[in-house]
Enzyme design. Structure first.
Site, PDB file in Angstrom:
ATOM      1  N   ASP A  96      89.250 -67.195   3.906  1.00 42.50           N
ATOM      2  CA  ASP A  96      90.424 -66.576   3.283  1.00 42.50           C
ATOM      3  C   ASP A  96      91.422 -66.160   4.370  1.00 42.50           C
ATOM      4  OD1 ASP A  96      92.133 -65.476   1.451  1.00 42.50           O
ATOM      5  OD2 ASP A  96      90.924 -63.682   1.057  1.00 42.50           O
ATOM      6  N   HIS A 121      94.543 -66.153  -0.099  1.00 35.30           N
ATOM      7  CA  HIS A 121      94.772 -65.939  -1.529  1.00 35.30           C
ATOM      8  C   HIS A 121      96.129 -65.281  -1.808  1.00 35.30           C
ATOM      9  CE1 HIS A 121      92.984 -61.787  -0.880  1.00 35.30           C
ATOM     10  NE2 HIS A 121      93.959 -61.494  -1.713  1.00 35.30           N
ATOM     11  N   SER A 177      95.784 -56.597   0.201  1.00 33.71           N
ATOM     12  CA  SER A 177      95.329 -57.931   0.600  1.00 33.71           C
ATOM     13  C   SER A 177      96.225 -58.539   1.669  1.00 33.71           C
ATOM     14  CB  SER A 177      95.319 -58.861  -0.612  1.00 33.71           C
ATOM     15  OG  SER A 177      94.221 -58.584  -1.435  1.00 33.71           O
TER      16      SER A 177
END
Length: 604
Positions: A450, A402, A546
């Site tokens: 992911d 992402h 992230s």
């Protein structure tokens, strides 16, 4: 009372080793992990065991190498087909592809010299007293009973054409009364259990003339009668008594009875990965547990053995060190196997020199110092740093799917050795990006798969990326390297829980959590995701972290990237632990793009 016992166990960890033995009244099958059994693990499953030097791990299975992939150094050997091979590894690789061809002897082949094993005095061809004819011996010889165990018996049965191995090493054999057998002239044999022929085992002769008794065997066949309700079903179809599972002995012949254990019987040693190994393999100089703890803290163990005058026995117990004179009759092929293993390429890594799902975000962490996390990178998109990443070697960065888009690769920069956004340090290096690979099954709605790879540009005239101050984190190949409650580390430049910006690299310790479906019902996918956090929520990843690392250290202080910061809810709340992409599930995917030599270790 319970607290006092807990303190006692913490102060003296050796007392806790009793967990390997089932408590009185505890059902024997309780030692077997039923969920693990569904995966049908065997001695060819590299999630649980190391592959042999003539094998390589492909999609979780130890597969045959081609002979040319073996190390070139070694001595010639002869096979049962009368053909010579340049090394033991070359022959074993060929045998792996053609199981009917086995090892015969070291050195060159001669027409009249062949190793032979046979059974006599049995009621059927599946049983009897074992006889061997060594290549340089004139007569067949018996094997001494006191050197005979399930390990050697399994190898003998494999050699005789019984692929399921041994059923029993005890038996009543029909020795004619007029046959006088001199049991003082028998041979001693020692196998490791990885052999397929007794010819690969080490034969010795002792100087003692005391009677030893003779080794016999009953090999297993499909018509063996074991009650289904009281037996353990091996992956290869064999059945063994339930009480023989998780005892450190390969009774199944394919090791499937020792690979899914919550504890071990008797003196067997329990690996963190749920594997029981014989106690004598602890501190023997070769790592057997994929998690490495069987060779940890061995200096003290060796001192104790020398002080007590003890050695390890074949049965996993302890015996006095032998002083009897021994004549070695065959080469030690296990030493040759270890030598071949030592010649395999070594990998250097892991050692220092908006919807209801919110993109994740280190809360409550401590400032990092230069060199603390040399695998940590920052990914800059345009004029701002948006995500973290993990350097895994070569020109490759691991991050979250992402965080990046393949079409925007020209916009990205990889910053290595960055500590503070506002105070760029002299070690800071900036790399351009040549390619972005996002997992083809990434789901932006559920955050499944992911994971992404970022390939950095090489400098002009260079064949490789040179990141002087960076160290790659190791890529885990097995989901059993680390377990729930293991303490690991997260790092990044994410926001604090009050949404305050963080400019310096921070880190914090978190504990791995088991199945997180109770926290995120319907949204947590165990195979692909890993939860981690603290009981009070004081340490967590937050927005801006992230793509960054969740790293764990093994017993040798080697660091693995166990997770990639993916998603979660409510930064720093104990009931909302962080969710990470479980990297071990993507080892084959990663190696497909970066090349296996870059991430493969331990012959994986």
């Amino acid at each position: 009372m319970k607290l006092a016992l807990l303190i006692l166990l913490l102060l003296n960890p050796h007392l806790s080793s009793s967990k390997n033995t089932p408590a009185s009244g505890q059902p024997q099958e309780d030692l077997v992990e039923q969920k693990c059994l569904l995966k049908n693990y065997t001695h060819h499953s590299c999630d649980k065991v190391f592959c042999q030097p003539w094998q390589k791990c492909i999609e979780g299975t130890c597969a045959c190498k081609l002979p040319y992939q073996c190390p070139k150094a070694g001595t010639p050997v002869c096979a049962t087909n009368g053909r010579g091979y340049p090394t033991y590894c070359h022959l074993k690789s060929f045998e792996c592809l053609h199981p009917e061809i086995k090892f015969s002897n070291n050195g060159t082949c001669t027409a009249e010299e062949k190793f032979n094993v046979s059974l006599i005095y049995g009621s059927t061809d599946t049983e009897g007293i074992v006889q061997v004819k060594l290549v340089d011996q004139d007569e067949k010889m018996f094997i001494c009973k006191n050197s005979w165990s399930t390990v050697e018996a399994n190898v003998a049965c494999f050699d005789l054409g019984f692929p399921l191995g041994v059923r029993d090493i005890q038996g009543r054999f029909n020795i004619p009364v007029n046959h006088k057998i001199n049991s003082t002239e028998c041979l001693h044999v020692r196998c490791q259990g990885v052999e397929t022929s007794l010819a690969e085992c080490t034969f010795t002769k002792k100087s003692s003339k005391a009677p030893h008794g003779l080794a016999g065997v009953v090999c297993y066949t499909q018509d063996a009668d074991f009650p289904t309700s009281q037996s353990f079903q091996c992956v290869n179809g064999k059945r063994i008594p339930q009480e023989k599972a998780c005892d450190g002995v390969n009774d199944c012949g394919d090791q499937s009875d020792e690979l899914c254990c919550k504890g071990c019987r008797g003196q067997a040693f329990l690996c963190k990965s749920g594997v029981c190994i014989p106690n004598q393999r602890k501190c023997n100089g070769e790592v057997d547990c994929i998690t490495g703890e069987d060779e940890s803290g061995c200096e003290e163990d060796k001192k104790n053995k020398i002080h007590k005058g003890l050695a390890r026995s074949d049965q996993g117990g302890e015996t006095e060190i032998e002083t009897e004179e021994t004549e070695m009759l065959t080469p030690d092929m296990d030493t040759e196997r270890k030598r071949i293993k030592s010649l395999l390429p070594k990998l250097s890594c892991g050692v220092k020199r908006n919807t209801h799902i919110r993109r994740k975000r280190v809360v409550g962490g401590k400032p990092a110092e230069m060199g603390d996390y040399p695998w940590q990178v920052a990914i800059k998109d345009g004029d701002r740093i948006t995500c973290g990443g993990i350097y895994i070697g070569g020109c490759w960065i691991l991050t979250a799917a992402h965080c990046v888009r393949p079409s925007r690769y020209r916009n990205y920069q990889v910053w290595t050795s960055l500590l503070d956004w506002l105070k760029p340090n002299s070690q800071l290096a900036v790399q351009g990006v040549s390619r972005v690979v996002v997992h083809e099954k990434y789901n932006g709605a559920t955050y499944q798969n992911d994971i992404a790879l970022v390939e950095m540009k090489k400098h002009p005239g260079k064949k490789e990326c040179e990141l002087i101050n960076s160290v790659p984190a190791c890529v885990p190949w097995s989901p059993y390297l680390f377990q729930p409650n293991d303490r690991c580390i997260i790092s990044g430049w994410g926001r604090e829980k009050d949404n305050q910006k963080v400019y310096s690299l921070r880190w914090g310790e978190v504990d791995l959590i088991g199945n997180c479906s109770r926290f995120y019902p319907g949204r947590y996918y165990e195979k692909e995701m890993q939860c981690a956090g603290t009981s009070d929520g004081s340490i967590d990843a937050c927005k801006g972290d992230s793509g960054g690392p969740l790293v764990c250290k093994d017993v040798n202080n080697v660091t693995y990237v166990w997770g990639i910061v993916s998603w979660g809810e409510n930064c720093g709340k104990p009931e909302f632990p962080g969710v990470y992409t479980r990297v071990a599930s993507y080892f084959d995917w990663i190696s497909y793009y970066v090349g296996r030599p870059l991430v493969s270790q331990y012959n994986v």
